[in-house]
Design an enzyme around this catalytic site. Structure first.
Site, mmCIF file in Angstrom:
data_model
loop_
_atom_site.group_PDB
_atom_site.id
_atom_site.type_symbol
_atom_site.label_atom_id
_atom_site.label_comp_id
_atom_site.label_asym_id
_atom_site.label_seq_id
_atom_site.Cartn_x
_atom_site.Cartn_y
_atom_site.Cartn_z
ATOM 1 N N THR A 46 58.645 54.402 41.298
ATOM 2 C CA THR A 46 57.802 54.354 41.521
ATOM 3 C C THR A 46 56.669 55.317 40.787
ATOM 4 O O THR A 46 55.704 54.704 40.882
ATOM 5 C CB THR A 46 57.832 53.868 43.128
ATOM 6 O OG1 THR A 46 58.838 52.525 43.025
ATOM 7 C CG2 THR A 46 56.961 53.637 43.575
ATOM 8 N N TYR A 109 58.163 42.405 48.705
ATOM 9 C CA TYR A 109 57.155 41.298 49.053
ATOM 10 C C TYR A 109 57.541 39.801 49.805
ATOM 11 O O TYR A 109 57.314 39.588 51.066
ATOM 12 C CB TYR A 109 55.878 40.935 47.629
ATOM 13 C CG TYR A 109 55.129 39.906 47.966
ATOM 14 C CD1 TYR A 109 54.298 40.731 48.907
ATOM 15 C CD2 TYR A 109 55.088 38.549 48.051
ATOM 16 C CE1 TYR A 109 53.067 39.859 49.000
ATOM 17 C CE2 TYR A 109 53.498 37.487 48.295
ATOM 18 C CZ TYR A 109 52.870 38.172 48.851
ATOM 19 O OH TYR A 109 52.204 37.882 48.987
ATOM 20 N N TYR A 135 68.389 51.174 46.160
ATOM 21 C CA TYR A 135 67.221 51.913 46.845
ATOM 22 C C TYR A 135 66.564 51.030 47.510
ATOM 23 O O TYR A 135 65.791 50.473 47.814
ATOM 24 C CB TYR A 135 66.238 52.031 45.964
ATOM 25 C CG TYR A 135 65.036 52.722 45.681
ATOM 26 C CD1 TYR A 135 64.988 53.781 46.643
ATOM 27 C CD2 TYR A 135 63.080 52.528 44.805
ATOM 28 C CE1 TYR A 135 63.103 54.325 46.920
ATOM 29 C CE2 TYR A 135 62.536 53.395 44.752
ATOM 30 C CZ TYR A 135 62.368 54.182 46.025
ATOM 31 O OH TYR A 135 61.202 54.662 46.184
ATOM 32 N N ARG A 140 57.548 50.194 51.095
ATOM 33 C CA ARG A 140 56.593 49.386 49.926
ATOM 34 C C ARG A 140 56.914 48.020 49.771
ATOM 35 O O ARG A 140 56.680 47.676 49.475
ATOM 36 C CB ARG A 140 57.037 50.359 48.441
ATOM 37 C CG ARG A 140 56.534 52.261 48.446
ATOM 38 C CD ARG A 140 56.666 52.512 47.037
ATOM 39 N NE ARG A 140 55.918 53.704 46.977
ATOM 40 C CZ ARG A 140 54.956 53.723 46.560
ATOM 41 N NH1 ARG A 140 54.286 52.761 45.876
ATOM 42 N NH2 ARG A 140 54.552 54.441 45.646
ATOM 43 N N LYS A 164 70.020 55.144 47.003
ATOM 44 C CA LYS A 164 68.684 56.486 47.230
ATOM 45 C C LYS A 164 67.931 55.635 48.680
ATOM 46 O O LYS A 164 67.273 54.774 48.853
ATOM 47 C CB LYS A 164 67.473 56.220 46.127
ATOM 48 C CG LYS A 164 66.096 56.872 46.355
ATOM 49 C CD LYS A 164 65.355 56.940 44.975
ATOM 50 C CE LYS A 164 64.078 57.605 45.994
ATOM 51 N NZ LYS A 164 63.096 57.245 45.018
ATOM 52 N N ILE A 207 66.484 62.498 45.002
ATOM 53 C CA ILE A 207 65.650 62.415 44.495
ATOM 54 C C ILE A 207 64.159 61.780 44.402
ATOM 55 O O ILE A 207 64.146 61.294 45.408
ATOM 56 C CB ILE A 207 65.634 60.108 43.982
ATOM 57 C CG1 ILE A 207 67.156 60.293 42.957
ATOM 58 C CG2 ILE A 207 64.968 60.399 42.535
ATOM 59 C CD1 ILE A 207 67.664 58.463 42.678
#
Length: 292
Positions: A46, A109, A135, A140, A164, A207
């Site tokens: 990202t 989404y 992840y 997000r 992550k 990360i």
């Protein structure tokens, strides 16, 4: 996956003012991060503004980083999305031989159920022999990978080697660490400010975004945490905490690009819909870096 222990950095994509990719700046960023002590590089996450890059640009970014790295540290590649079939197709179309793992974000989404998230990752894991890093970033994606789903995936698929974890609920990370039964499954912080406590709690490191801006401080903090040198690790944490908070005030990667501009690594430009850090935030970041 010992190669995923320590500090990985989610590299930005430097741009010129006209929006074209600054490949010289990208090469400089790779050198700056590696010379600062990072253990591995994460490409096209990202933070790289990957959503604004064309397929050809992504290939150019990959080749530039690969050449600049010159096999000095391991690399992780970001391939994810909210169309499971498309993600699997991209895995099959991509040469993954240069990477120790693929970082793949939970579907965004669509807001799938936990069973939907499980089936998404199951389909990916069964389609490849490559190592996979889950992840989880609810801020997000609009949905959360519950700890039970993470552990279910880890226990059922050996090529799912890490997560992550960027949930704002720190206890979720500790629940995964506490209930994880696979010694070779890595729990990696996806939140820079939680990186130290999560590593001390039994995580594998981070990360990081800020890690590419102040790599010496951040990598030293994580190494000290892995060695349970708590007081020394917190000394580094307190040096970094204000700049870590500041870089996210106007979104990512606007803040970290302001840091890298201050360091002379690359320019602060972004691609729309993101805009560079404001003058006010840039001044704040420059002052905090001077204090560090």
């Amino acid at each position: 996956m010992k190669q995923l222990v320590g500090t990985g950095v989610a590299l930005v994509t430097p741009f010129h003012q006209d929006g074209s990719i600054d490949f010289a700046g990208l090469e400089k960023l790779v050198d700056y991060s590696i010379n600062g002590g990072v253990e591995y590089l994460v490409i096209l996450g990202t933070t790289a503004e990957a959503a604004t890059l064309t397929k050809d640009e992504k290939k150019q970014v990959i080749e530039t980083i690969k050449k600049a790295n010159a096999n000095r540290v391991p690399m992780v590649l970001g391939i994810g999305g909210n169309n499971t079939a498309e993600v699997i197709a991209e895995y099959k179309e991509t040469d993954l031989s240069d990477y120790i793992a693929i970082l793949t974000v939970s579907p965004y989404y669509n807001k799938p159920t936990q069973e939907g998230i499980y089936q998404h990752y199951k389909a990916i894991a069964e389609s490849t022999e490559q190592n996979i890093i889950l992840y989880n970033v609810p801020g997000r994606t609009g949905s959360n990978i519950n700890p039970e789903t993470t552990i279910r995936l880890a226990n059922e698929f050996k090529n799912i080697v890490a997560i992550k974890e960027a949930s704002p609920n720190f206890l979720q990370s500790t629940d995964i660490i506490r209930t994880n039964t696979r010694e070779d499954f890595n729990i990696i912080s996806g939140d820079d400010e939680y990186a130290l406590p999560m590593t001390l709690a039994g995580g594998s490191g981070v990360i990081s975004v800020i890690g590419q801006g102040i790599p010496e401080i951040f990598t030293d903090m994580i190494r000290k945490a892995l060695n349970k040198d708590v007081d020394a690790a917190y000394t580094q944490h307190y040096k970094a905490v204000e700049i870590t908070r500041a870089i996210f005030e106007e979104g990512n990667p606007c803040g970290i690009k302001a840091v890298l501009d201050n360091k002379g690594v690359c320019s602060p430009y972004t691609r729309l819909p993101l805009v560079p850090a404001s003058e006010k935030l840039t001044e704040k970041i420059n002052q905090l870096l001077a204090e560090i």
